[in-house]
Design an enzyme around this catalytic site. Structure first.
Site, PDB file in Angstrom:
ATOM      1  N   LYS A  26      -1.353   8.648  -0.181  1.00  0.00           N
ATOM      2  CA  LYS A  26      -2.130   8.089  -1.282  1.00  0.00           C
ATOM      3  C   LYS A  26      -2.263   9.129  -2.384  1.00  0.00           C
ATOM      4  CE  LYS A  26      -6.852   6.672  -2.354  1.00  0.00           C
ATOM      5  NZ  LYS A  26      -8.181   6.475  -1.791  1.00  0.00           N
ATOM      6  N   GLY A  68      -3.733   0.336  -6.244  1.00  0.00           N
ATOM      7  CA  GLY A  68      -5.034  -0.213  -6.580  1.00  0.00           C
ATOM      8  C   GLY A  68      -5.487   0.377  -7.899  1.00  0.00           C
ATOM      9  N   GLY A  69      -6.754   0.169  -8.220  1.00  0.00           N
ATOM     10  CA  GLY A  69      -7.261   0.658  -9.483  1.00  0.00           C
ATOM     11  C   GLY A  69      -7.281   2.172  -9.580  1.00  0.00           C
ATOM     12  N   MET A  70      -7.441   2.843  -8.432  1.00  0.00           N
ATOM     13  CA  MET A  70      -7.580   4.301  -8.450  1.00  0.00           C
ATOM     14  C   MET A  70      -6.304   5.041  -8.073  1.00  0.00           C
ATOM     15  SD  MET A  70     -10.656   5.261  -9.324  1.00  0.00           S
ATOM     16  CE  MET A  70     -10.862   6.882  -8.573  1.00  0.00           C
ATOM     17  N   GLY A  71      -5.425   4.417  -7.311  1.00  0.00           N
ATOM     18  CA  GLY A  71      -4.296   5.189  -6.821  1.00  0.00           C
ATOM     19  C   GLY A  71      -3.085   4.369  -6.453  1.00  0.00           C
ATOM     20  N   GLN A  72      -2.039   5.094  -6.089  1.00  0.00           N
ATOM     21  CA  GLN A  72      -0.769   4.543  -5.652  1.00  0.00           C
ATOM     22  C   GLN A  72      -0.524   5.023  -4.231  1.00  0.00           C
ATOM     23  OE1 GLN A  72       1.716   2.705  -7.612  1.00  0.00           O
ATOM     24  NE2 GLN A  72       2.562   2.417  -5.574  1.00  0.00           N
ATOM     25  N   VAL A  73       0.047   4.173  -3.387  1.00  0.00           N
ATOM     26  CA  VAL A  73       0.363   4.546  -2.020  1.00  0.00           C
ATOM     27  C   VAL A  73       1.872   4.547  -1.841  1.00  0.00           C
ATOM     28  CG1 VAL A  73       0.013   4.055   0.415  1.00  0.00           C
ATOM     29  CG2 VAL A  73      -1.786   3.535  -1.223  1.00  0.00           C
ATOM     30  N   GLY A  92       1.932   0.336  -1.971  1.00  0.00           N
ATOM     31  CA  GLY A  92       0.774  -0.408  -2.451  1.00  0.00           C
ATOM     32  C   GLY A  92       0.105   0.345  -3.578  1.00  0.00           C
ATOM     33  N   ASP A  99     -16.935  -0.455   5.554  1.00  0.00           N
ATOM     34  CA  ASP A  99     -16.073  -1.428   4.881  1.00  0.00           C
ATOM     35  C   ASP A  99     -15.069  -2.027   5.858  1.00  0.00           C
ATOM     36  OD1 ASP A  99     -15.225  -2.951   2.717  1.00  0.00           O
ATOM     37  OD2 ASP A  99     -13.724  -1.483   2.094  1.00  0.00           O
TER      38      ASP A  99
END
Length: 429
Positions: free
Chosen positions: A45, A26-31, A24, A138
């Site tokens: 992450k 996102g804007g900040m990182g890769q998993v 996966g 969250d």
């Protein structure tokens, strides 16, 4: 969801974790899907090089310190991290199952008893987090993974110390998921209290049993207006009569009007018992129900790995399932017949009853004579499936093993260690 192969610029090893593929982002990182030296699967992450600066490192380091203090049987375990590395990374336990949002989308809402069991499990887990002086902040369906041993909570990237000055966000900044956010959190009030997690859990349970949230709007601005308006009641349409009063209280506009997590557990338990079941039976049925719908993805030329990944601040990617059949629950032969909408089919070849929820875990798949028991690459070799690159400090590739028994043993060892560790959780003053 099939994992994608590593790209040429991706790291192969981070710390003691070998990276096997991308899961996966996102804007900040890769998993990534990773594996420890001892064969423990993990979600790793990594902060993207393009956003690594002093501020992102500081927040990432804060997140790591928070994760180190959180533990519990329903919390995805922290496995390791290095926020000072050239590419900052952290590793958490992987959960083999879809998230709640995906399950409801693909298979429909949960029956009443199973939703009540889910509420009791999650409320008890959150209460444990609160005793450690922390809030989740969250909680949402995508952060609840339905694993083979029951649901677990992931993504504490926004966790903060309750009733304290510690914050992971800038002044005046509101971070979270609007459809699951408590009114006071959406309004930017501080300090936040445990009541924000009670509200978020109410949205999760409403979604689990109806497939919709208490407030929905076309734009984030309109949604924030609805959430923060005391004159706009939450949408509880389709909520079962058994759960509607509890959901109404959990979604109360004022924090002081919401029940405590302990009360939520008690009321969820009472709902289960009103249907003629014990809470332990309902928990096992929840696990069996979600495992029954967790089917493997169709084969594709790209490598696939049956793992779901917990990630913080990055949307978790639901995985393909284990290729093994689901074993019956321990209560199959002893429980009274379940309601029609909750009946769990009995497998053709039932296994002996087990004493714990592990009975609902997938059974091991017989391996080829020369293949590791759970090495899916060894079981399904293809001409276009390259071997995983060896670790830089090894001369030969290391066989990858994914033993279900080894994972269970490791989890029990960690739980036993945590129970006896001289740990004093951080508390607010």
């Amino acid at each position: 969801m099939p994992i994608t192969p590593l790209s040429p610029e991706d790291p192969v090893v981070l710390g003691d974790f070998e990276l096997l593929g991308r899961i996966g982002q996102g804007g900040m990182g890769q998993v990534f899907l990773g594996e420890s030296l001892g064969g423990e699967p993990a979600a790793v992450k990594v902060i993207k090089p393009s956003v690594v600066d002093s501020q992102s490192r500081q927040r990432f380091a804060q997140e790591v310190e928070v994760l180190k203090t959180i533990w519990g049987p329903r919390i995805a375990a922290f496995l390791g991290a290095d926020p000072e590395a050239e590419q900052p990374w952290l590793a958490t336990e992987y959960i083999d199952g879809p998230d709640l949002a995906r399950h409801v989308t693909e298979h429909g809402p949960l029956p009443v008893v199973l939703t009540a069991a889910l509420g009791a499990i999650l409320a008890e887990a959150l209460a444990g987090v609160h005793t450690q002086g922390l809030l989740h902040r969250d909680l949402k369906p995508a952060n609840i993974l339905l694993g083979p041993n029951g649901p677990k909570i992931i993504d504490f990237g926004l966790a903060a110390f309750a009733e304290s000055q510690v914050s992971l966000t800038a002044p005046g900044q509101v971070v979270g998921t609007p459809v699951c956010m408590a009114p006071e959190q959406a309004a930017g009030e501080k300090p936040l209290t445990p009541a924000v997690d009670v509200y978020a859990l109410g949205t999760v349970l409403l979604y689990a049993t109806t497939g919709h949230y208490p407030y929905q709007a076309a734009t984030p601005y309109a949604l924030f207006h609805l959430v923060t308006d005391p004159g706009t009641a939450p949408d509880l349409s389709d909520a079962p009569a058994d759960l509607a009063p509890l959901l109404t209280d959990m979604l109360a506009h004022r924090a002081q009007d919401r029940p405590s997590l302990h009360e939520v557990v008690q009321r969820c338990r009472a709902t289960v018992e009103a249907h003629g079941l014990k809470i332990a039976q309902a928990r096992r049925r929840l696990t069996a129900h979600t495992a029954r719908h967790h089917t493997p993805a169709a084969p594709t030329p790209a490598p696939t790995v049956p793992f779901t990944v917990p990630a913080t601040e990055v949307a978790p990617a639901a995985s393909t399932a284990s290729t093994a059949p689901t074993a019956p629950t321990a209560s199959t032969a002893q429980e009274p017949p379940p309601p029609a909408d909750e009946a769990v089919p009995t497998p053709a070849h039932p296994a002996p009853p087990a004493a714990d929820e592990a009975a609902a875990s997938p059974a091991p798949v017989p391996a080829a004579p020369d293949a590791p028991a759970h090495d899916t690459r060894a079981q399904h070799p293809t001409p276009d499936r390259p071997m995983t690159p060896p670790r830089p400090h090894k001369d030969t590739p290391r066989p990858l093993r994914h033993s279900l028994q080894a994972r269970r043993t490791a989890e029990r060892i960690r739980a036993a260690y945590a129970a006896g560790a001289p740990f004093a959780p951080s508390r607010s003053t």
